[in-house]
Write a protein that holds these residues in place. Structure first.
Motif, PDB file in Angstrom:
ATOM      1  N   ALA A 105      83.159  33.689  31.318  1.00 37.75           N
ATOM      2  CA  ALA A 105      82.796  33.361  30.028  1.00 37.75           C
ATOM      3  C   ALA A 105      83.799  33.754  29.129  1.00 37.75           C
ATOM      4  CB  ALA A 105      81.534  33.840  29.936  1.00 37.75           C
ATOM      5  N   TYR A 106      84.015  35.274  28.913  1.00 45.16           N
ATOM      6  CA  TYR A 106      84.916  35.876  27.946  1.00 45.16           C
ATOM      7  C   TYR A 106      86.078  35.273  27.868  1.00 45.16           C
ATOM      8  CZ  TYR A 106      87.744  39.216  25.513  1.00 45.16           C
ATOM      9  OH  TYR A 106      88.662  39.861  24.856  1.00 45.16           O
ATOM     10  N   TYR A 107      86.718  34.871  29.160  1.00 47.34           N
ATOM     11  CA  TYR A 107      88.176  34.425  29.011  1.00 47.34           C
ATOM     12  C   TYR A 107      88.194  33.136  28.440  1.00 47.34           C
ATOM     13  CZ  TYR A 107      92.848  33.120  30.655  1.00 47.34           C
ATOM     14  OH  TYR A 107      94.129  32.543  30.892  1.00 47.34           O
ATOM     15  N   THR A 108      87.505  32.050  28.843  1.00 44.21           N
ATOM     16  CA  THR A 108      87.088  30.654  28.335  1.00 44.21           C
ATOM     17  C   THR A 108      87.126  30.898  26.969  1.00 44.21           C
ATOM     18  OG1 THR A 108      86.052  29.979  30.231  1.00 44.21           O
ATOM     19  CG2 THR A 108      86.021  28.652  28.386  1.00 44.21           C
ATOM     20  N   LYS A 109      86.121  31.591  26.410  1.00 44.13           N
ATOM     21  CA  LYS A 109      86.042  31.894  24.813  1.00 44.13           C
ATOM     22  C   LYS A 109      87.245  32.268  24.172  1.00 44.13           C
ATOM     23  CE  LYS A 109      83.044  34.116  21.485  1.00 44.13           C
ATOM     24  NZ  LYS A 109      81.887  35.075  21.246  1.00 44.13           N
ATOM     25  N   PHE A 110      87.820  33.503  24.717  1.00 46.74           N
ATOM     26  CA  PHE A 110      89.101  34.042  24.171  1.00 46.74           C
ATOM     27  C   PHE A 110      90.305  33.073  24.263  1.00 46.74           C
ATOM     28  CE2 PHE A 110      93.078  36.011  25.060  1.00 46.74           C
ATOM     29  CZ  PHE A 110      93.336  36.790  23.794  1.00 46.74           C
ATOM     30  N   THR A 111      90.394  32.337  25.359  1.00 38.35           N
ATOM     31  CA  THR A 111      91.449  30.906  25.051  1.00 38.35           C
ATOM     32  C   THR A 111      91.166  30.026  24.313  1.00 38.35           C
ATOM     33  OG1 THR A 111      90.567  30.058  27.180  1.00 38.35           O
ATOM     34  CG2 THR A 111      92.320  31.812  27.643  1.00 38.35           C
ATOM     35  N   GLU A 112      90.018  29.897  24.007  1.00 40.55           N
ATOM     36  CA  GLU A 112      89.745  28.514  23.339  1.00 40.55           C
ATOM     37  C   GLU A 112      89.710  28.890  21.834  1.00 40.55           C
ATOM     38  OE1 GLU A 112      85.899  27.055  24.638  1.00 40.55           O
ATOM     39  OE2 GLU A 112      86.792  26.069  26.484  1.00 40.55           O
ATOM     40  N   GLN A 113      89.461  30.122  21.425  1.00 44.85           N
ATOM     41  CA  GLN A 113      89.200  30.454  20.223  1.00 44.85           C
ATOM     42  C   GLN A 113      90.558  31.059  19.515  1.00 44.85           C
ATOM     43  OE1 GLN A 113      85.579  32.556  19.685  1.00 44.85           O
ATOM     44  NE2 GLN A 113      84.241  30.771  20.009  1.00 44.85           N
TER      45      GLN A 113
ATOM     46  N   MET B 129      96.092  35.033  34.561  1.00 44.90           N
ATOM     47  CA  MET B 129      95.394  35.400  33.243  1.00 44.90           C
ATOM     48  C   MET B 129      96.473  35.409  32.246  1.00 44.90           C
ATOM     49  SD  MET B 129      91.982  37.664  34.159  1.00 44.90           S
ATOM     50  CE  MET B 129      92.075  38.343  32.388  1.00 44.90           C
ATOM     51  N   LEU B 130      97.318  36.224  32.741  1.00 46.01           N
ATOM     52  CA  LEU B 130      98.394  36.672  31.486  1.00 46.01           C
ATOM     53  C   LEU B 130      99.646  35.920  31.376  1.00 46.01           C
ATOM     54  CD1 LEU B 130      98.181  40.444  32.166  1.00 46.01           C
ATOM     55  CD2 LEU B 130      96.888  38.949  30.268  1.00 46.01           C
ATOM     56  N   SER B 131      99.770  34.685  32.358  1.00 42.86           N
ATOM     57  CA  SER B 131     100.951  33.898  32.425  1.00 42.86           C
ATOM     58  C   SER B 131     100.664  32.378  31.804  1.00 42.86           C
ATOM     59  CB  SER B 131     101.693  34.000  33.946  1.00 42.86           C
ATOM     60  OG  SER B 131     101.808  35.299  34.227  1.00 42.86           O
ATOM     61  N   TYR B 132     101.027  32.183  30.509  1.00 33.04           N
ATOM     62  CA  TYR B 132     100.740  30.889  30.270  1.00 33.04           C
ATOM     63  C   TYR B 132     102.013  30.571  29.124  1.00 33.04           C
ATOM     64  CZ  TYR B 132      98.269  33.649  26.951  1.00 33.04           C
ATOM     65  OH  TYR B 132      97.912  34.726  25.971  1.00 33.04           O
ATOM     66  N   SER B 133     102.330  29.343  28.979  1.00 35.70           N
ATOM     67  CA  SER B 133     103.462  28.779  28.242  1.00 35.70           C
ATOM     68  C   SER B 133     102.747  27.759  27.218  1.00 35.70           C
ATOM     69  CB  SER B 133     104.388  28.241  29.092  1.00 35.70           C
ATOM     70  OG  SER B 133     104.038  27.179  29.416  1.00 35.70           O
ATOM     71  N   PRO B 134     103.281  27.699  26.042  1.00 40.00           N
ATOM     72  CA  PRO B 134     102.726  26.623  24.889  1.00 40.00           C
ATOM     73  C   PRO B 134     102.635  25.355  25.636  1.00 40.00           C
ATOM     74  CG  PRO B 134     104.301  28.207  23.969  1.00 40.00           C
ATOM     75  CD  PRO B 134     104.141  28.433  25.428  1.00 40.00           C
ATOM     76  N   GLU B 135     103.569  24.920  26.449  1.00 37.71           N
ATOM     77  CA  GLU B 135     103.684  23.700  26.920  1.00 37.71           C
ATOM     78  C   GLU B 135     102.684  23.341  27.907  1.00 37.71           C
ATOM     79  OE1 GLU B 135     106.658  25.758  27.190  1.00 37.71           O
ATOM     80  OE2 GLU B 135     107.435  25.297  25.323  1.00 37.71           O
ATOM     81  N   THR B 136     102.122  24.286  28.787  1.00 40.55           N
ATOM     82  CA  THR B 136     101.356  23.916  29.689  1.00 40.55           C
ATOM     83  C   THR B 136     100.092  24.787  29.623  1.00 40.55           C
ATOM     84  OG1 THR B 136     102.259  25.445  31.201  1.00 40.55           O
ATOM     85  CG2 THR B 136     103.121  23.152  31.417  1.00 40.55           C
ATOM     86  N   LEU B 137      99.638  24.974  28.300  1.00 37.97           N
ATOM     87  CA  LEU B 137      98.320  25.950  28.084  1.00 37.97           C
ATOM     88  C   LEU B 137      97.126  25.473  29.117  1.00 37.97           C
ATOM     89  CD1 LEU B 137      98.405  26.721  24.255  1.00 37.97           C
ATOM     90  CD2 LEU B 137      98.696  28.428  26.316  1.00 37.97           C
ATOM     91  N   ASP B 138      96.607  24.087  29.031  1.00 34.97           N
ATOM     92  CA  ASP B 138      95.621  23.491  29.558  1.00 34.97           C
ATOM     93  C   ASP B 138      95.717  23.596  31.176  1.00 34.97           C
ATOM     94  OD1 ASP B 138      94.271  22.864  27.184  1.00 34.97           O
ATOM     95  OD2 ASP B 138      95.091  20.988  27.244  1.00 34.97           O
ATOM     96  N   ARG B 139      96.723  23.562  31.691  1.00 41.11           N
ATOM     97  CA  ARG B 139      97.105  23.718  33.197  1.00 41.11           C
ATOM     98  C   ARG B 139      96.921  25.236  33.583  1.00 41.11           C
ATOM     99  NH1 ARG B 139     101.873  20.986  34.830  1.00 41.11           N
ATOM    100  NH2 ARG B 139     103.096  22.847  34.008  1.00 41.11           N
ATOM    101  N   ASP B 140      97.645  26.075  32.881  1.00 46.18           N
ATOM    102  CA  ASP B 140      97.661  27.456  32.858  1.00 46.18           C
ATOM    103  C   ASP B 140      96.361  28.083  32.965  1.00 46.18           C
ATOM    104  OD1 ASP B 140     100.495  27.283  33.412  1.00 46.18           O
ATOM    105  OD2 ASP B 140     100.832  27.813  31.486  1.00 46.18           O
ATOM    106  N   PHE B 141      95.543  27.726  31.922  1.00 48.01           N
ATOM    107  CA  PHE B 141      94.127  28.262  31.801  1.00 48.01           C
ATOM    108  C   PHE B 141      93.212  27.779  32.951  1.00 48.01           C
ATOM    109  CE2 PHE B 141      94.806  28.462  26.843  1.00 48.01           C
ATOM    110  CZ  PHE B 141      95.421  29.759  26.904  1.00 48.01           C
ATOM    111  N   ALA B 142      93.660  26.523  33.255  1.00 55.26           N
ATOM    112  CA  ALA B 142      92.667  26.219  34.413  1.00 55.26           C
ATOM    113  C   ALA B 142      92.946  26.871  35.725  1.00 55.26           C
ATOM    114  CB  ALA B 142      92.814  24.581  34.538  1.00 55.26           C
ATOM    115  N   ARG B 143      94.061  27.044  35.846  1.00 58.15           N
ATOM    116  CA  ARG B 143      94.658  27.847  36.972  1.00 58.15           C
ATOM    117  C   ARG B 143      93.954  29.284  36.929  1.00 58.15           C
ATOM    118  NH1 ARG B 143     100.181  28.119  36.757  1.00 58.15           N
ATOM    119  NH2 ARG B 143     100.093  25.934  37.389  1.00 58.15           N
TER     120      ARG B 143
END
Length: 142
Positions: free
Chosen positions: A118-126, A93-107
């Motif tokens: 639901a909260y994490y999805t909303k938070f990451t998208e908004q 949840m806390l490890s993501y980089s700007p180059e691979t945001l979509d892949r990191d969020f999906a993982r």
């Protein structure tokens, strides 16, 4: 001169004494038993209520001991697996980089369920992956 013996089964015979002569201050065993029976018949409601309360307490205690104690339901291996899953999910949840945001969020979403997903999805998208309006690409990293 002859000494008369009392008859067996007479009014002075008390079989609970070894010599057959009863203690006049102590009532015969049959009278004691009849007294208890009379008392139990007269007080059956409180006796029944007490028995029901004790029975309910035994049932509740046994249910707590055998069904609801979580420390008996989870072994050491299961506890270690739960801790490991929590660590992996937190890191994802806390490890993501700007180059691979979509892949990191999906993982990270693979580790989440229910309201947290639901909260994490909303938070990451908004908040995290906020894109400028009308742009299909992410903002450049700073």
């Amino acid at each position: 001169m002859t000494v008369e013996q009392p008859e067996v089964g007479g009014p002075t015979d008390h079989p609970e004494t070894p010599d057959g002569i009863g203690d006049p201050a102590r009532p015969p065993r049959r009278a004691v038993i009849e007294g208890w029976i009379h008392w139990c018949v007269a007080a059956w409601r409180p006796i029944l209520l007490t028995a029901l309360v004790l029975g309910a307490l035994v049932i509740v205690g046994s249910m707590y001991s055998y069904q609801y104690r979580p420390d008996q339901q989870v072994g050491d291996v299961a506890a270690q697996q739960a801790v490991r899953a929590a660590i992996d999910g937190t890191v994802a949840m806390l490890s993501y980089s700007p180059e691979t945001l979509d892949r990191d969020f999906a993982r990270a979403k693979l580790h989440l369920t229910g309201d947290l997903l639901a909260y994490y999805t909303k938070f990451t998208e908004q908040i995290v992956a906020r894109r400028p309006r009308g742009s299909k690409s992410r903002p450049p990293p700073k």
